[in-house]
Design an enzyme around this catalytic site. Structure first.
Site, PDB file in Angstrom:
ATOM      1  N   ASP A 140       7.485  22.919  11.056  1.00  0.00           N
ATOM      2  CA  ASP A 140       6.209  22.821  11.765  1.00  0.00           C
ATOM      3  C   ASP A 140       6.334  23.476  13.130  1.00  0.00           C
ATOM      4  O   ASP A 140       7.331  23.288  13.848  1.00  0.00           O
ATOM      5  CB  ASP A 140       5.805  21.356  11.942  1.00  0.00           C
ATOM      6  CG  ASP A 140       5.240  20.764  10.659  1.00  0.00           C
ATOM      7  OD1 ASP A 140       4.522  21.478   9.937  1.00  0.00           O
ATOM      8  OD2 ASP A 140       5.518  19.590  10.377  1.00  0.00           O
ATOM      9  N   GLU A 199      -3.689  16.635   2.692  1.00  0.00           N
ATOM     10  CA  GLU A 199      -3.217  15.577   3.583  1.00  0.00           C
ATOM     11  C   GLU A 199      -4.017  14.314   3.279  1.00  0.00           C
ATOM     12  O   GLU A 199      -5.248  14.340   3.280  1.00  0.00           O
ATOM     13  CB  GLU A 199      -3.415  15.979   5.048  1.00  0.00           C
ATOM     14  CG  GLU A 199      -2.637  17.222   5.458  1.00  0.00           C
ATOM     15  CD  GLU A 199      -2.990  17.704   6.846  1.00  0.00           C
ATOM     16  OE1 GLU A 199      -3.897  17.093   7.470  1.00  0.00           O
ATOM     17  OE2 GLU A 199      -2.398  18.683   7.304  1.00  0.00           O
TER      18      GLU A 199
END
Length: 250
Positions: free
Chosen positions: A8, A127
């Site tokens: 990330d 998500e």
């Protein structure tokens, strides 16, 4: 089964979250990616986790630098809103594009990528949280709840041309408490005609044993925190996954 890790980014910084909150700086993303490649990871996901929330674009020059010496499939995402964003990232070294927020905001971006580059070039990250006995879908790296229904969204993105689904459990992210059982149970009850990756929750080798029951339903496992903090070696996880797969084929 593919073993995947996720790097990330926040701009050009390498970060890691817990339940998609509290980003902590970790170090050099380029060196991390190269080390994971040498250690035998099958694929990498590189995503700017703050880009969509702040309305920014992921930086192609950062992706180009990270992927310069990477020779495994690389998925890139974060802040993608239009086909031109994808083109920049493909030119920067991405093999596939992964989208969540951009696809929710404008679903036809899936059709456009699949039409121009092929379904194998577009992955959809989902998500989610499991709350009150149902799946709630989120965008902007877990910050904004959507009205989408899990089964409906799966059907839509696959019908539009998505070639892969990545299920990312917000509540399990970075906790090391084990994979989400709810999504695995769902996979037993619905048919998905594209490869599936599960992400979030790995913390110890025993957590892989739980996946044995679902070995024919998932094609990849994404592990990040345990590799980032050197809590376990990639080689050990690969050996264990191969052991599980071999034993199930007997």
């Amino acid at each position: 089964m593919r073993l995947i890790s996720r790097i990330d980014l926040k701009g050009d910084k390498f970060v890691k979250s817990i339940q998609m909150e509290g980003l902590r700086n970790l170090g050099n993303p380029k060196l991390t990616a190269e080390n994971y490649c040498k250690e035998g990871i099958n694929e990498l996901i590189i995503s700017d986790c703050s880009a969509s929330w702040f309305g920014q674009e992921i930086l192609p020059n950062v992706i180009k630098d990270i992927t310069e010496n990477i020779f495994i499939p690389t998925l890139v995402g974060g802040g993608i809103q239009k086909l031109e964003d994808c083109e920049k990232l493909f030119h920067a070294g991405a093999d596939k594009i992964t989208i969540n927020t951009g696809a929710i905001n404008k679903p036809d971006i899936i059709d456009n990528i699949a039409k121009k580059y092929g379904s194998q070039s577009v992955s959809i990250t989902i998500e989610y949280k499991f709350q009150n006995d149902e799946f709630n879908l989120y965008k902007c790296f877990g910050r904004e709840k959507t009205p989408l229904k899990m089964s409906n969204w799966i059907n839509e993105v696959v019908s539009r041309g998505a070639g892969e689904l990545i299920f990312s459990c917000i509540d399990k992210d970075g906790t090391g408490k084990g994979f989400d059982k709810n999504i695995l149970n769902l996979l037993e009850n619905i048919r998905i005609d594209v490869p599936v990756i599960v992400s979030g929750g790995f913390g110890k080798i025993e957590h892989l044993e739980f996946l044995k029951k679902y070995i024919n339903l998932i094609q990849g496992v994404c592990i990040s925190k345990s590799f980032h903090y050197n809590e376990i070696k990639i080689k050990k996880v690969k050996q264990y996954l191969n052991k599980i797969i071999f034993s199930e084929k007997k």
